[in-house]
Every structure is written in C-alpha cells, then in structure tokens.
Design an enzyme around this catalytic site. Structure first.
Site, PDB file in Angstrom:
ATOM      1  N   GLU A 128     -24.609  18.900  18.513  1.00 16.10           N
ATOM      2  CA  GLU A 128     -26.025  19.151  18.257  1.00 16.10           C
ATOM      3  C   GLU A 128     -26.216  20.572  17.736  1.00 16.10           C
ATOM      4  O   GLU A 128     -25.609  21.519  18.224  1.00 16.10           O
ATOM      5  CB  GLU A 128     -26.792  18.966  19.562  1.00 16.10           C
ATOM      6  CG  GLU A 128     -28.261  19.312  19.512  1.00 16.10           C
ATOM      7  CD  GLU A 128     -28.916  19.297  20.884  1.00 16.10           C
ATOM      8  OE1 GLU A 128     -30.149  19.400  20.937  1.00 16.10           O
ATOM      9  OE2 GLU A 128     -28.184  19.197  21.892  1.00 16.10           O
ATOM     10  N   PHE A 129     -27.083  20.706  16.756  1.00 13.41           N
ATOM     11  CA  PHE A 129     -27.462  22.030  16.267  1.00 13.41           C
ATOM     12  C   PHE A 129     -28.730  22.456  16.993  1.00 13.41           C
ATOM     13  O   PHE A 129     -29.732  21.735  17.000  1.00 13.41           O
ATOM     14  CB  PHE A 129     -27.708  22.005  14.758  1.00 13.41           C
ATOM     15  CG  PHE A 129     -28.159  23.332  14.207  1.00 13.41           C
ATOM     16  CD1 PHE A 129     -27.233  24.275  13.808  1.00 13.41           C
ATOM     17  CD2 PHE A 129     -29.511  23.636  14.100  1.00 13.41           C
ATOM     18  CE1 PHE A 129     -27.636  25.504  13.313  1.00 13.41           C
ATOM     19  CE2 PHE A 129     -29.926  24.862  13.596  1.00 13.41           C
ATOM     20  CZ  PHE A 129     -28.987  25.796  13.204  1.00 13.41           C
ATOM     21  N   ILE A 130     -28.684  23.626  17.606  1.00 10.73           N
ATOM     22  CA  ILE A 130     -29.854  24.185  18.282  1.00 10.73           C
ATOM     23  C   ILE A 130     -30.194  25.509  17.616  1.00 10.73           C
ATOM     24  O   ILE A 130     -29.344  26.398  17.528  1.00 10.73           O
ATOM     25  CB  ILE A 130     -29.595  24.419  19.780  1.00 10.73           C
ATOM     26  CG1 ILE A 130     -29.193  23.115  20.471  1.00 10.73           C
ATOM     27  CG2 ILE A 130     -30.842  25.011  20.454  1.00 10.73           C
ATOM     28  CD1 ILE A 130     -28.786  23.299  21.936  1.00 10.73           C
ATOM     29  N   ASP A 233     -17.229  30.650  31.591  1.00  4.88           N
ATOM     30  CA  ASP A 233     -17.049  31.818  30.714  1.00  4.88           C
ATOM     31  C   ASP A 233     -18.414  32.380  30.349  1.00  4.88           C
ATOM     32  O   ASP A 233     -18.755  32.541  29.180  1.00  4.88           O
ATOM     33  CB  ASP A 233     -16.276  31.405  29.462  1.00  4.88           C
ATOM     34  CG  ASP A 233     -15.836  32.595  28.618  1.00  4.88           C
ATOM     35  OD1 ASP A 233     -15.902  33.735  29.124  1.00  4.88           O
ATOM     36  OD2 ASP A 233     -15.453  32.399  27.453  1.00  4.88           O
TER      37      ASP A 233
END
Length: 294
Positions: A128-130, A233
């Site tokens: 997904e592109f956010i 992380d």
C-alpha cells in the site's frame, strides 16, 4: 514537505556490520510469493491490483538497502521496493511482519500485497502507498496506538517469530522460545556479541557481554512477562504520520517479545514524556485486547 511510505531506513542509527551471515528462515507458510514473469510487478498491478494502466513511475529516496518507487495507476498508487541482489526471503519476512501488525487493527502500517522474484535476479515487494503528512504526528497518539498493538498482538508460541528477518541488513534470529530471558540472551544479545567477535575479534567485549547475558535472570525477578508483537526497529526513520495526522510505522523487524524491548531504539526515536505517559496509561488500564479495535 510530503514523504512517502517505504522510505527505506538504515535499520538503526548506526551502520550495519559488513559481511554478515546469510539470512535464513524457519519453516512457515510463504507469503504470496509470485510466479516468475518478465515484469511481475507490472503484471500484478494490472491484474490483482485492479488497475488498467500505469500512468507514472517515480523513484522514492531515503534508503541504501533497496530501491523504491511509487507506481501511480488509475486504481490508485502502489509502493514497490526492489533489491537486485537478495532473494525474496527478506521481503517475505517484512510482509509477514507488516501483515501481523496490520491484523491487530491498531496502529497504521502499509498493507503488504505481493512478494516475488525478479526475472533478472533479486526480488520485490508491492505494498500500500501511504502519503505522509508534514510531521511524525502527535506523540501521545503514537504512544497509545503502539500500546494497542502490543496489547492486541499475542502469540501462544512464546517469544520469537515464524521466520527470521533483518534489522537493517543485519540478520535477526527469531527461533521460538518459551522463555524470554533465554530468547533475549541467546538470540538478541548473544547473537550480536557473536557477530562482533567474528567480525572484529574483540574477545574482551565478547566475554563481558557473555557475563551480562548470564546475569539477566535477576533483572526479571517477580516480573510477569507476556509476549507482545513488536515492530522491532522503532527509530525515528521508521515513524511518520499520514495526511490526517494518524501515526504510521514501517520497515519493521517484527517478533514477539517483552513489550518494553520495543524501546531499545528509543535513544534515536525522539520519544517524549507525552508518548510514554499515553503508552503506560493504556497498558495499565483494565480491559482486554479488544479495546484496541474500538
């Protein structure tokens, strides 16, 4: 300034050790590994991604481990990372971690869609592109959302993860253990000490570290330890917010561990008092993990 999901972190605030052991995995069900084709990324976007055309491909900077691109289509945008020298196991592990965090229904993470091999060698992950906002968002909201994830993400297997993964480019061993002290001593501190010894031959530091490992148990006397799903992380480069201000975390090195192990990177995460107050207020509140889904 607008940033984008998948800006690749260095995995920590310090450089990875060179010539590290090859990453390997424990047995698990593979994460949607794609069948080879001439352009598997394009093929997936134009089929399972529901797009009929790719209108633009633009690079996204920020990392030194993988290449990253935004694919703009008539069905929305996708974020794609590729690595020309590493097989799909690294991205598969990342996808499993993102998927586990996504399933808690708590803090926002980019949803993984596809992992596979490249025909010319290497691998890719589509997610997904956010679109990021202009800041890392509200610290107290971040603290509460992270606490929600820790409270909702539990494992009956104990401490570890279904696959080994990487923190930056350093392999991270996640063999399951029913005992936190054993897991942390052997697969976190002990493994890092072994890398140090193998690479630099510093036996003095190694032996001091081993004495610490053998002295861990008293530090956890009368402490009830539950395994919680950790990002693994969580430094500043892996924290952002979306355009509405909701916190987003990315580029994980997931495993199930003592929840406060999440703060091991806090010295370069920039967490303030409002973050910790919100976090501990939530984890100490009554109620079960379903609260995280409200």
């Amino acid at each position: 300034m607008v940033a984008h999901v998948g800006v690749i972190s260095l995995g920590s605030c310090f450089p990875p050790l060179p010539r590290l052991p090859r990453l390997y995995s424990t047995k698990h069900k593979p994460f949607a590994v794609a069948v080879m084709s001439e352009d598997p990324v394009r093929e997936w976007i134009l089929s399972e991604g529901k797009a009929t055309q790719i209108t633009k491909i633009s690079p996204v900077g920020g990392g030194c481990i993988n290449l990253a691109n935004r694919y703009e289509t008539d069905a929305g945008s996708f974020f794609v990372k590729t690595n020309r020298s590493i097989g799909p196991s690294m991205f598969e592990a990342e996808a499993l971690g993102l998927g586990a965090m996504y399933e808690t229904g708590s803090i926002r993470v980019p949803r993984p869609f596809k992992v596979g091999s490249l025909p010319t060698g290497g691998s890719y992950i589509i997610m997904e592109f956010i679109e990021f906002g202009s800041s890392r968002g509200n610290q107290s909201v971040l603290g509460r959302k992270l606490a929600e994830m820790h409270k909702a993400g539990k494992s009956k297997k104990g401490f570890g993860f279904d696959v080994n993964n990487t923190i930056g480019s350093t392999p991270q061993i996640n063999t399951w253990s029913s005992d936190w002290i054993h897991f942390y001593g052997e697969h976190r501190l002990g493994y890092q000490l072994k890398l140090l010894l193998d690479e630099y031959g510093d036996r003095s530091i190694y032996e001091k570290g081993q004495r610490l490992v053998k002295s861990l148990a008293p530090l956890f006397d009368n402490v009830a330890i539950e395994s919680s799903l950790l990002h693994g992380d969580l430094w500043s480069g892996n924290i952002s917010s979306d355009r509405s201000g909701e916190p987003v975390i990315l580029d994980p090195a997931c495993y199930y561990g003592h929840s406060e192990a999440e703060f091991g990177m806090s010295w370069c995460a920039g967490f303030g008092g409002s973050f910790y107050n919100a976090y501990f207020e939530f984890v100490s509140s009554p109620g079960d993990a379903q609260t995280a889904r409200l």
